[in-house]
Design a protein around this motif. Structure first.
Motif, PDB file in Angstrom:
ATOM      1  N   GLU A 116     -20.562 -94.532  -8.888  1.00 24.64           N
ATOM      2  CA  GLU A 116     -20.139 -94.981 -10.219  1.00 24.64           C
ATOM      3  C   GLU A 116     -18.823 -94.306 -10.616  1.00 24.64           C
ATOM      4  O   GLU A 116     -17.949 -94.926 -11.223  1.00 24.64           O
ATOM      5  CB  GLU A 116     -21.240 -94.657 -11.237  1.00 24.64           C
ATOM      6  N   ASN A 117     -18.688 -93.034 -10.257  1.00 26.70           N
ATOM      7  CA  ASN A 117     -17.458 -92.309 -10.587  1.00 26.70           C
ATOM      8  C   ASN A 117     -16.243 -92.911  -9.885  1.00 26.70           C
ATOM      9  O   ASN A 117     -15.170 -93.021 -10.477  1.00 26.70           O
ATOM     10  CB  ASN A 117     -17.598 -90.835 -10.207  1.00 26.70           C
ATOM     11  N   VAL A 118     -16.416 -93.285  -8.630  1.00 28.14           N
ATOM     12  CA  VAL A 118     -15.293 -93.877  -7.885  1.00 28.14           C
ATOM     13  C   VAL A 118     -14.935 -95.242  -8.445  1.00 28.14           C
ATOM     14  O   VAL A 118     -13.768 -95.546  -8.707  1.00 28.14           O
ATOM     15  CB  VAL A 118     -15.626 -93.991  -6.377  1.00 28.14           C
ATOM     16  N   ILE A 119     -15.935 -96.080  -8.629  1.00 28.99           N
ATOM     17  CA  ILE A 119     -15.680 -97.467  -9.037  1.00 28.99           C
ATOM     18  C   ILE A 119     -15.251 -97.581 -10.497  1.00 28.99           C
ATOM     19  O   ILE A 119     -14.381 -98.392 -10.839  1.00 28.99           O
ATOM     20  CB  ILE A 119     -16.931 -98.333  -8.766  1.00 28.99           C
ATOM     21  N   SER A 120     -15.846 -96.761 -11.368  1.00 27.45           N
ATOM     22  CA  SER A 120     -15.602 -96.933 -12.809  1.00 27.45           C
ATOM     23  C   SER A 120     -14.704 -95.884 -13.456  1.00 27.45           C
ATOM     24  O   SER A 120     -14.094 -96.147 -14.493  1.00 27.45           O
ATOM     25  CB  SER A 120     -16.940 -96.945 -13.562  1.00 27.45           C
ATOM     26  N   GLN A 121     -14.620 -94.690 -12.856  1.00 28.00           N
ATOM     27  CA  GLN A 121     -13.895 -93.607 -13.509  1.00 28.00           C
ATOM     28  C   GLN A 121     -12.494 -93.361 -12.949  1.00 28.00           C
ATOM     29  O   GLN A 121     -11.601 -92.923 -13.673  1.00 28.00           O
ATOM     30  CB  GLN A 121     -14.709 -92.304 -13.420  1.00 28.00           C
ATOM     31  N   ILE A 122     -12.307 -93.631 -11.650  1.00 22.61           N
ATOM     32  CA  ILE A 122     -10.986 -93.389 -11.052  1.00 22.61           C
ATOM     33  C   ILE A 122     -10.006 -94.466 -11.525  1.00 22.61           C
ATOM     34  O   ILE A 122     -10.292 -95.661 -11.420  1.00 22.61           O
ATOM     35  CB  ILE A 122     -11.070 -93.390  -9.510  1.00 22.61           C
ATOM     36  N   PRO A 123      -8.840 -94.078 -12.007  1.00 25.21           N
ATOM     37  CA  PRO A 123      -7.840 -95.073 -12.442  1.00 25.21           C
ATOM     38  C   PRO A 123      -7.040 -95.619 -11.251  1.00 25.21           C
ATOM     39  O   PRO A 123      -6.029 -95.053 -10.853  1.00 25.21           O
ATOM     40  CB  PRO A 123      -6.948 -94.261 -13.384  1.00 25.21           C
ATOM     41  N   PHE A 124      -7.524 -96.704 -10.660  1.00 28.11           N
ATOM     42  CA  PHE A 124      -6.795 -97.346  -9.566  1.00 28.11           C
ATOM     43  C   PHE A 124      -5.481 -97.911 -10.104  1.00 28.11           C
ATOM     44  O   PHE A 124      -5.431 -98.421 -11.225  1.00 28.11           O
ATOM     45  CB  PHE A 124      -7.624 -98.485  -8.959  1.00 28.11           C
ATOM     46  N   GLU A 125      -4.434 -97.835  -9.306  1.00 31.38           N
ATOM     47  CA  GLU A 125      -3.137 -98.350  -9.737  1.00 31.38           C
ATOM     48  C   GLU A 125      -3.206 -99.859  -9.968  1.00 31.38           C
ATOM     49  O   GLU A 125      -3.892-100.576  -9.245  1.00 31.38           O
ATOM     50  CB  GLU A 125      -2.070 -98.031  -8.695  1.00 31.38           C
ATOM     51  N   ASN A 126      -2.481-100.316 -10.969  1.00 29.92           N
ATOM     52  CA  ASN A 126      -2.496-101.732 -11.330  1.00 29.92           C
ATOM     53  C   ASN A 126      -1.443-102.498 -10.505  1.00 29.92           C
ATOM     54  O   ASN A 126      -0.510-103.084 -11.052  1.00 29.92           O
ATOM     55  CB  ASN A 126      -2.235-101.892 -12.829  1.00 29.92           C
ATOM     56  N   ASN A 127      -1.629-102.472  -9.204  1.00 27.58           N
ATOM     57  CA  ASN A 127      -0.719-103.190  -8.302  1.00 27.58           C
ATOM     58  C   ASN A 127      -1.502-103.703  -7.099  1.00 27.58           C
ATOM     59  O   ASN A 127      -2.741-103.602  -7.084  1.00 27.58           O
ATOM     60  CB  ASN A 127       0.435-102.281  -7.848  1.00 27.58           C
ATOM     61  N   LYS A 131      -5.497-102.807  -6.410  1.00 29.83           N
ATOM     62  CA  LYS A 131      -6.515-103.871  -6.461  1.00 29.83           C
ATOM     63  C   LYS A 131      -7.216-104.011  -5.119  1.00 29.83           C
ATOM     64  O   LYS A 131      -8.431-104.228  -5.045  1.00 29.83           O
ATOM     65  CB  LYS A 131      -5.863-105.205  -6.842  1.00 29.83           C
ATOM     66  N   ARG A 132      -6.438-103.915  -4.036  1.00 28.92           N
ATOM     67  CA  ARG A 132      -7.012-104.023  -2.687  1.00 28.92           C
ATOM     68  C   ARG A 132      -7.985-102.888  -2.405  1.00 28.92           C
ATOM     69  O   ARG A 132      -9.105-103.116  -1.942  1.00 28.92           O
ATOM     70  CB  ARG A 132      -5.890-104.009  -1.651  1.00 28.92           C
ATOM     71  N   ASP A 133      -7.572-101.663  -2.700  1.00 25.38           N
ATOM     72  CA  ASP A 133      -8.408-100.504  -2.402  1.00 25.38           C
ATOM     73  C   ASP A 133      -9.727-100.549  -3.168  1.00 25.38           C
ATOM     74  O   ASP A 133     -10.793-100.240  -2.619  1.00 25.38           O
ATOM     75  CB  ASP A 133      -7.659 -99.211  -2.744  1.00 25.38           C
ATOM     76  N   LYS A 134      -9.647-100.939  -4.454  1.00 24.83           N
ATOM     77  CA  LYS A 134     -10.873-101.002  -5.256  1.00 24.83           C
ATOM     78  C   LYS A 134     -11.816-102.073  -4.720  1.00 24.83           C
ATOM     79  O   LYS A 134     -13.034-101.865  -4.649  1.00 24.83           O
ATOM     80  CB  LYS A 134     -10.534-101.282  -6.724  1.00 24.83           C
ATOM     81  N   LEU A 135     -11.267-103.217  -4.311  1.00 21.74           N
ATOM     82  CA  LEU A 135     -12.098-104.287  -3.765  1.00 21.74           C
ATOM     83  C   LEU A 135     -12.732-103.856  -2.451  1.00 21.74           C
ATOM     84  O   LEU A 135     -13.902-104.171  -2.186  1.00 21.74           O
ATOM     85  CB  LEU A 135     -11.268-105.561  -3.566  1.00 21.74           C
ATOM     86  N   ILE A 136     -11.981-103.156  -1.618  1.00 21.50           N
ATOM     87  CA  ILE A 136     -12.528-102.696  -0.337  1.00 21.50           C
ATOM     88  C   ILE A 136     -13.732-101.785  -0.563  1.00 21.50           C
ATOM     89  O   ILE A 136     -14.778-101.947   0.069  1.00 21.50           O
ATOM     90  CB  ILE A 136     -11.437-101.965   0.486  1.00 21.50           C
TER      91      ILE A 136
END
Length: 296
Positions: A116-127, A131-136
């Motif tokens: 949950e911390n990785v998916i919801s708390q880490i601020p993935f870059e908006n590029n 987007k690719r890394d979060k989907l992976i």
């Protein structure tokens, strides 16, 4: 009969992946070199078990783990089975060989909090990369697919409308896996960024590098290690741990073992049962907290 003939058989008839056939070739060439150096033998087609055993002893004495030795011998055993099949041999010198004992390898999955911390708390870059890394990460965790299956996923195999992906697993075995709503949303966001790439070399594939090429194994590993290092102190942080986490979390929530087996693409329940030790731990916790005798 050459080693390359065997490798061609594995590739063309057995549909083994390039990664697997390379491992087989390396093991056989290593054994051939040993035979040449120690016994002046140029061919390994007609070999006694005593000679093979001397190789095993040399590997163990040089510090090679029992697990690695077993893998090398499995390659050799498959080669001799092939020679039997084509009539070069009449007896497999490894027919009665017993694998060396190995300790059970227990891999610790990520906790629900870590996920949950990785998916919801880490601020993935908006590029694109963000987007690719979060989907992976989301896809590996919510579907349990293998790293090679993720890399080989094609655009035509993703059906967000139906909420499914078609995965090509080991031995070219296909399976359909459902997508969660959150995963579908991430697919739509990623596809929008993907469409903005200036140059796309491998457009048939879903996951691309920033240069438009199909992603590769080490890149997937780096992505997982990068983000999970921010939330987890576990030593091993790899794509396979996410597959392990997927199976463990499903089983902990009461999922049927057969259903998990189908989702993972395992050919037998024995392969799936390696993930059940964490479910047993969960059952022990429930048993201890709920049973009247536990308070005695």
């Amino acid at each position: 009969m050459s080693i390359e003939s065997f490798i061609s058989y594995l590739s063309l008839e057995k549909n083994y992946s390039p990664h697997t056939t390379t491992a087989y070739r390396n093991d056989l060439v290593e054994f051939k070199n040993y035979c040449r150096q120690q016994f002046q033998l140029e061919e390994i087609n007609q070999i006694s078990y005593n000679l093979i055993r001397s190789w095993i002893v040399s590997l163990v004495e040089s510090g090679v783990s029992n697990r690695s030795v077993n893998r090398k011998i499995a390659s050799l055993k498959a080669y001799y089975k092939f020679l039997l099949r084509v009539g070069i041999l009449t007896i497999n010198p490894l027919a009665k060989h017993k694998a060396l004992k190995t300790s059970k390898k227990i891999e610790i999955p990520f906790s629900e909090i870590e996920m949950e911390n990785v998916i919801s708390q880490i601020p993935f870059e908006n590029n694109f990369e963000g987007k690719r890394d979060k989907l992976i990460i989301e896809l590996l965790y919510t579907t349990g697919i293998r790293r090679a299956e993720l890399i080989g996923l094609r655009v035509k195999d993703v059906d967000c409308k139906a909420g499914t992906i078609k995965v090509l697993g080991k031995r070219n075995k296909e399976r359909i896996i459902p997508l969660l709503e959150t995963t579908k949303e991430l697919f739509l966001e990623y596809n929008l960024e993907r469409s903005r790439l200036k140059a796309v070399e491998d457009e048939a594939y879903v996951f691309l590098s920033g240069k438009g090429n199909k992603i590769y194994e080490t890149l997937v590993y780096r992505i997982i290690n990068k983000y999970f290092s921010l939330v987890s102190a576990k030593v091993k942080k790899s794509p396979h741990i996410l597959r392990h986490t997927f199976a463990t979390h499903l089983l902990n929530k009461g999922a049927d073992l057969n259903s998990v087996k189908e989702l993972l693409g395992h050919s037998s329940l024995a392969s799936t049962q390696v993930y059940t030790h964490n479910s047993i731990a969960e059952l022990k916790k429930v048993h201890f907290s709920a049973h009247p005798r536990s308070k005695k």
